[in-house]
Design a protein around this motif. Structure first.
Motif, short mmCIF file in Angstrom:
data_model
loop_
_atom_site.label_atom_id
_atom_site.label_comp_id
_atom_site.label_asym_id
_atom_site.label_seq_id
_atom_site.Cartn_x
_atom_site.Cartn_y
_atom_site.Cartn_z
N SER A 31 -51.10 -57.51 37.15
CA SER A 31 -51.55 -56.12 37.21
C SER A 31 -50.37 -55.14 37.20
O SER A 31 -50.51 -54.00 36.77
CB SER A 31 -52.39 -55.88 38.47
OG SER A 31 -53.46 -56.78 38.55
N THR A 67 -52.18 -46.78 35.01
CA THR A 67 -52.13 -48.05 34.28
C THR A 67 -52.41 -49.21 35.23
O THR A 67 -53.08 -50.19 34.85
CB THR A 67 -50.76 -48.24 33.62
OG1 THR A 67 -50.49 -47.13 32.77
CG2 THR A 67 -50.71 -49.52 32.80
N THR A 123 -57.81 -57.71 35.82
CA THR A 123 -57.24 -58.87 36.51
C THR A 123 -58.03 -59.27 37.75
O THR A 123 -58.14 -60.47 38.04
CB THR A 123 -55.78 -58.58 36.90
OG1 THR A 123 -55.73 -57.41 37.73
CG2 THR A 123 -54.92 -58.36 35.66
N SER A 141 -55.36 -51.90 34.72
CA SER A 141 -55.04 -53.33 34.63
C SER A 141 -55.80 -54.12 35.68
O SER A 141 -56.32 -55.22 35.40
CB SER A 141 -53.54 -53.53 34.81
OG SER A 141 -52.80 -52.84 33.82
N ALA A 171 -59.48 -50.56 30.34
CA ALA A 171 -58.08 -50.66 29.89
C ALA A 171 -57.89 -49.97 28.54
O ALA A 171 -56.87 -49.30 28.31
CB ALA A 171 -57.67 -52.13 29.81
N ALA A 212 -50.03 -55.85 30.91
CA ALA A 212 -50.70 -56.58 31.99
C ALA A 212 -51.83 -57.46 31.49
O ALA A 212 -51.95 -58.64 31.87
CB ALA A 212 -51.23 -55.59 33.03
N VAL A 213 -52.69 -56.93 30.63
CA VAL A 213 -53.85 -57.69 30.16
C VAL A 213 -53.41 -58.87 29.30
O VAL A 213 -53.92 -59.99 29.44
CB VAL A 213 -54.82 -56.78 29.39
CG1 VAL A 213 -55.98 -57.59 28.81
CG2 VAL A 213 -55.35 -55.68 30.29
#
Length: 412
Positions: A370, A323, A331, A327, A311, A376-377
């Motif tokens: 995600s 991306t 996840t 992500s 990431a 997202a993270v």
């Protein structure tokens, strides 16, 4: 804890000189105050070197757009690391006498995992598993020697168990040699066959007489390795953020990843240790499922760190993937970790449908994160942290209701 030295009859009370060689006899399953030894902690740290190498190569594969191949190589290499670690852990729980020969053979196993770690880059880059195979064989032959030594001191069914272990381990190494000599096209399918055979060795050996592993000791050993692997994930992510910031100067874009990663790893630690597990390790059936299932816990915990590195590299433009893919590298292993911990032991301590649904629901929400782009993270980390809070609230509410039913006094 290692066996305490026998007190000397001398009036000074000084311990007797430590004997360099002692019989390798089974320890008691109900032995008091049994904890991990310094040798076992050192052993774990050396194995994490191999875990770190596997995670690093997984990062490169995913960042270069070869996720499928990278995951397959990671799964194969991680099995070799985990299986050798696990076999030593359970053997040590039953037979560790901490004499000079036991330490020396353990050193050979450590040398084997370092050989394996050195061969991981070649395995990922060139599909050359020769050094990985050599390191694995060194570890496993040393393990077989430990079992032969235990058999020499044992009698009856216990001796049969030790000999079955020693013979099964050695036969498997012959199978791995044959696999190493075959073309790479046969590797995935035959590798799976060999994995199944390896997993069956303890099932067969323990049929004669179960080894006297110690529940508290095993639970602590697995917990410590989980902490070390999660710590490696934190270290890898921290280095990735520092390097990315130094090279790109885009610290603002990296901070959400760093914060989300910290929340994920801290939540993973909290969830794993939310309840003691040694009480469930009372039979071989339970211990086999629990012990084997930790392959997914350890592998996913280490993959979280690799995902965080991916990431970071995607955020600073070093990884040529979307991306969403970057992500998902965080996840998906996070969701796998949550589900596996729930299935192996957290789910057995949850009471009621609400508590049981916390971790599966969290895993599903983490996967949905995600699709949140650059956030997202961080979103996944917040979801994981909220699941810890919800779990604690539900547990406290349940405890209050139980206390009220027992005493007849309404909870404050």
């Amino acid at each position: 804890m290692t066996s305490s030295p026998t007190p000397s009859p001398a009036s000074s009370g000084a311990p007797a000189p430590r004997r360099p060689l002692r019989r390798l006899i089974a320890r008691g399953r109900d032995e008091a105050h049994r904890v991990a030894t310094p040798l076992e902690l050192f052993f774990d740290l050396c194995f994490v070197v191999a875990v770190a190498q596997a995670g690093m190569e997984l990062v490169h594969s995913v960042a270069e757009g070869h996720a499928g191949e990278g995951i397959m190589n990671y799964a194969m290499v991680f099995f070799a690391i985990w299986w050798a670690w696990m076999n030593f852990t359970w053997f040590a729980s039953a037979y560790d006498n901490d004499d000079a020969l036991y330490r020396a053979v353990t050193l050979v196993q450590i040398a084997g995992v370092l050989l394996l770690a050195a061969g991981i880059p070649r395995a990922f880059d060139n599909h050359d598993f020769s050094l990985v195979w050599l390191g694995y064989v060194v570890m496993r032959v040393a393990m077989s020697a430990q079992w032969l030594r235990a058999a020499r001191s044992a009698r009856g069914a216990e001796r049969t168990t030790a000999l079955r272990y020693a013979g099964g381990v050695l036969l498997c190494q012959i199978g791995w040699l044959g696999l190493a000599l075959l073309p790479n096209a046969y590797l995935p399918r035959l590798y799976l066959v060999m994995v199944i055979i390896e997993l069956c060795v303890p099932l067969y050996a323990e049929r004669s007489q179960p080894t006297t592993w110690h529940p508290h000791h095993i639970a602590e050993r697995y917990g410590l390795f989980t902490i070390i692997v999660l710590g490696e994930s934190i270290a890898a992510a921290t280095i990735a953020v520092k390097t990315g910031s130094d090279e790109s100067g885009r610290l603002g874009e990296l901070l959400p990843i760093a914060a989300g990663g910290l929340l994920i790893v801290f939540s993973a630690w909290w969830i794993y240790f939310v309840a003691p597990v040694h009480g469930r390790l009372r039979s071989n059936r339970q211990s086999f499922v629990w012990g084997y299932g930790h392959y997914l816990i350890f592998a996913s915990a280490a993959a979280i760190g690799a995902g965080l590195e991916v990431a970071v590299e995607q955020a600073v433009g070093k990884a040529h993937i979307s991306t969403l893919s970057a992500s998902a590298a965080v996840t998906l292993p996070t969701a796998l970790f949550l589900l596996t911990v729930w299935a192996l032991h957290a789910g057995h301590f949850k009471v009621g449908i609400a508590q049981q649904l916390v971790l599966p629901t969290t895993a599903l929400l983490v996967i949905f994160c995600s699709f949140l782009g650059d956030w997202a993270v961080l979103a996944a980390g917040v979801v994981a942290a909220l699941s810890v809070a919800v779990g604690e609230i539900l547990s406290a509410h349940r405890a209050a209701r139980t206390r009220e039913a027992r005493t007849g006094t309404p909870a404050a």
